[in-house]
Design an enzyme around this catalytic site. Structure first.
Site, PDB file in Angstrom:
ATOM      1  N   GLY A   7       1.138   9.595  46.493  1.00 17.61           N
ATOM      2  CA  GLY A   7       0.865  11.024  46.507  1.00 17.61           C
ATOM      3  C   GLY A   7       0.450  11.427  47.905  1.00 17.61           C
ATOM      4  N   ARG A  10      -1.382  17.293  50.635  1.00 18.78           N
ATOM      5  CA  ARG A  10      -2.335  17.561  51.713  1.00 18.78           C
ATOM      6  C   ARG A  10      -3.555  16.643  51.656  1.00 18.78           C
ATOM      7  NH1 ARG A  10      -4.569  23.618  53.345  1.00 18.78           N
ATOM      8  NH2 ARG A  10      -5.368  23.050  55.401  1.00 18.78           N
ATOM      9  N   MET A  11      -4.141  16.509  50.463  1.00 14.17           N
ATOM     10  CA  MET A  11      -5.363  15.707  50.380  1.00 14.17           C
ATOM     11  C   MET A  11      -5.058  14.222  50.528  1.00 14.17           C
ATOM     12  SD  MET A  11      -8.539  16.200  47.844  1.00 14.17           S
ATOM     13  CE  MET A  11     -10.035  15.212  47.945  1.00 14.17           C
ATOM     14  N   GLY A  12      -3.994  13.742  49.865  1.00 14.29           N
ATOM     15  CA  GLY A  12      -3.650  12.335  49.982  1.00 14.29           C
ATOM     16  C   GLY A  12      -3.327  11.937  51.405  1.00 14.29           C
ATOM     17  N   ASP A  30       5.645   9.150  48.251  1.00 14.69           N
ATOM     18  CA  ASP A  30       5.647  10.437  47.573  1.00 14.69           C
ATOM     19  C   ASP A  30       7.096  10.708  47.154  1.00 14.69           C
ATOM     20  OD1 ASP A  30       3.643  13.122  47.543  1.00 14.69           O
ATOM     21  OD2 ASP A  30       5.795  13.562  47.374  1.00 14.69           O
ATOM     22  N   ASN A  95      -8.501  14.204  39.757  1.00 13.27           N
ATOM     23  CA  ASN A  95      -9.479  14.779  38.827  1.00 13.27           C
ATOM     24  C   ASN A  95      -9.086  14.500  37.375  1.00 13.27           C
ATOM     25  OD1 ASN A  95     -11.308  15.891  40.687  1.00 13.27           O
ATOM     26  ND2 ASN A  95     -10.007  17.681  40.990  1.00 13.27           N
ATOM     27  N   SER A 121     -14.544  14.277  46.327  1.00 12.16           N
ATOM     28  CA  SER A 121     -14.848  15.663  46.702  1.00 12.16           C
ATOM     29  C   SER A 121     -14.848  15.777  48.217  1.00 12.16           C
ATOM     30  CB  SER A 121     -16.211  16.085  46.139  1.00 12.16           C
ATOM     31  OG  SER A 121     -16.499  17.424  46.484  1.00 12.16           O
ATOM     32  N   LYS A 173     -17.661  13.264  38.643  1.00 12.13           N
ATOM     33  CA  LYS A 173     -16.924  14.311  39.354  1.00 12.13           C
ATOM     34  C   LYS A 173     -16.714  15.537  38.469  1.00 12.13           C
ATOM     35  CE  LYS A 173     -14.477  16.045  42.779  1.00 12.13           C
ATOM     36  NZ  LYS A 173     -13.505  16.972  42.247  1.00 12.13           N
ATOM     37  N   HIS A 176     -19.908  17.381  38.584  1.00 14.34           N
ATOM     38  CA  HIS A 176     -19.981  17.962  39.932  1.00 14.34           C
ATOM     39  C   HIS A 176     -19.217  19.286  39.975  1.00 14.34           C
ATOM     40  CE1 HIS A 176     -17.853  18.641  43.771  1.00 14.34           C
ATOM     41  NE2 HIS A 176     -18.910  18.135  44.378  1.00 14.34           N
ATOM     42  N   ASN A 177     -18.000  19.286  39.423  1.00 12.54           N
ATOM     43  CA  ASN A 177     -17.187  20.499  39.465  1.00 12.54           C
ATOM     44  C   ASN A 177     -17.737  21.580  38.548  1.00 12.54           C
ATOM     45  OD1 ASN A 177     -15.633  18.985  41.175  1.00 12.54           O
ATOM     46  ND2 ASN A 177     -13.704  19.489  40.203  1.00 12.54           N
ATOM     47  N   GLU A 180     -20.380  23.173  40.490  1.00 15.39           N
ATOM     48  CA  GLU A 180     -19.711  24.006  41.498  1.00 15.39           C
ATOM     49  C   GLU A 180     -19.328  25.365  40.918  1.00 15.39           C
ATOM     50  OE1 GLU A 180     -15.319  23.499  42.967  1.00 15.39           O
ATOM     51  OE2 GLU A 180     -16.589  22.044  44.021  1.00 15.39           O
ATOM     52  N   TYR A 181     -18.850  25.381  39.666  1.00 18.81           N
ATOM     53  CA  TYR A 181     -18.513  26.655  39.014  1.00 18.81           C
ATOM     54  C   TYR A 181     -19.723  27.585  39.016  1.00 18.81           C
ATOM     55  CZ  TYR A 181     -14.041  25.193  36.836  1.00 18.81           C
ATOM     56  OH  TYR A 181     -12.753  24.803  36.593  1.00 18.81           O
TER      57      TYR A 181
END
Length: 301
Positions: A7, A10-12, A30, A95, A121, A173, A176-177, A180-181
């Site tokens: 993957g 962008r993050m990977g 990918d 996630n 994160s 996680k 954590h999210n 965050e909400y």
């Protein structure tokens, strides 16, 4: 240390580049040719298939998945299983729902392969700032791969840790999210009140900047709030539609199952759902009811 990244979005790709900066070797795959080309331009060895990726790595292999949660994770693991050898480890840094992670860990254990679920994160800023990593799975495996976690984290001994058995990393996680909400909703509501008080003429970006220093509500989210308001004070061109990717729903469901009151996180989730109701049928019914029992009248479209 060698790593296979599956993957290269962008993050990977950002995580792979941070590992490269830390002196590690990263090969990646990918299914998108454009993603592979972009990754290769950043120094990542880009394989054209999963078998090629696995062949590039010395045993025991570490393969890190940065793919969307859900069926694609299962499909990727199913494609990997015939290629893995005992002692190889699969890491899910996405996630995923923690119960899915527990199931996948048991499945891979049947083949003698290891599993780690890593709640990750840091978003698009992680490349330079580092990533927060909560790691679930076998503690010995986490220790074996500690050089990778140290390179990804904000500092070698801060911002990461093994938090429990399989599923624990993704459960942490998820919560954590959910938190965050609630934080994001509180900031949004507070600045909406300031914006509505137009007779006092608040510069919202200025207020956010002041609160960033010394205030008890200072945070990275407030830093991002200040940046957003400075660049677009009226938030022109942004639709009042707030998506969610599932973690808030899972957090609320777990809170109910565990008999834990979580009204702030729950209400923040409901506000996101409300933002998507273009028709606002419930509000129309409320207006009709007020008129029916009190003769208050209704505002017509």
């Amino acid at each position: 240390m060698d790593l296979g990244m599956i993957g290269l979005g962008r993050m990977g790709a950002n995580m792979a580049e941070r590992l490269l900066r830390g002196g590690h070797r990263v090969a990646g795959f990918d299914p998108g040719e454009a993603a592979r080309t972009a990754a290769a331009a950043r120094g990542i060895e880009a394989a054209t298939s999963l078998p090629e990726l696995v062949a590039l790595l010395p045993a025991p292999r570490a393969l890190w998945l940065m793919v969307p949660a859900g069926r694609i994770v299962d499909d990727t693991i199913a494609a990997l299983r015939p290629l893995l050898a005992p002692g190889d480890v699969v890491i899910d840094g996405g996630n995923s729902f923690y119960r899915d992670s527990q199931r996948r860990a048991a499945l891979l254990a049947e083949d003698g392969s290891g599993w780690l679920d890593v709640g990750t994160s840091g978003g698009i800023w992680g490349l330079d700032e580092g990533y927060s990593l909560t790691i679930g799975g076998d503690a010995a495996l986490a220790q074996r791969l500690a050089p990778l976690f140290r390179a990804l984290a904000p500092a070698p001994e801060r911002g990461w840790g093994h938090v429990g058995p399989a599923g624990a990393g993704h459960f942490a996680k998820m919560v954590h999210n959910g938190i965050e909400y609630g934080l994001m909703q509180a900031y949004a509501e507070g600045f909406a009140i300031l914006q509505r008080k137009q007779d006092l003429g608040f510069d919202l970006a200025q207020v956010a900047d002041i609160w960033r220093e010394g205030s008890v509500v200072r945070s990275w989210l407030l830093d991002l709030t200040a940046d957003a308001l400075r660049g677009n004070p009226a938030l022109d061109g942004i639709a009042p539609f707030v998506a969610d990717s599932g973690e808030g729903r899972w957090t609320v469901a777990e809170a109910i199952d565990l008999n834990v009151a979580a009204p702030v996180i729950t209400q923040a989730l409901l506000e996101r759902l409300r933002s998507r109701d273009d028709a606002a049928f419930a509000d129309k019914l409320l207006a009709a009811l007020r008129d029916a029992f009190g003769g208050h009248g209704v505002k017509r479209d």
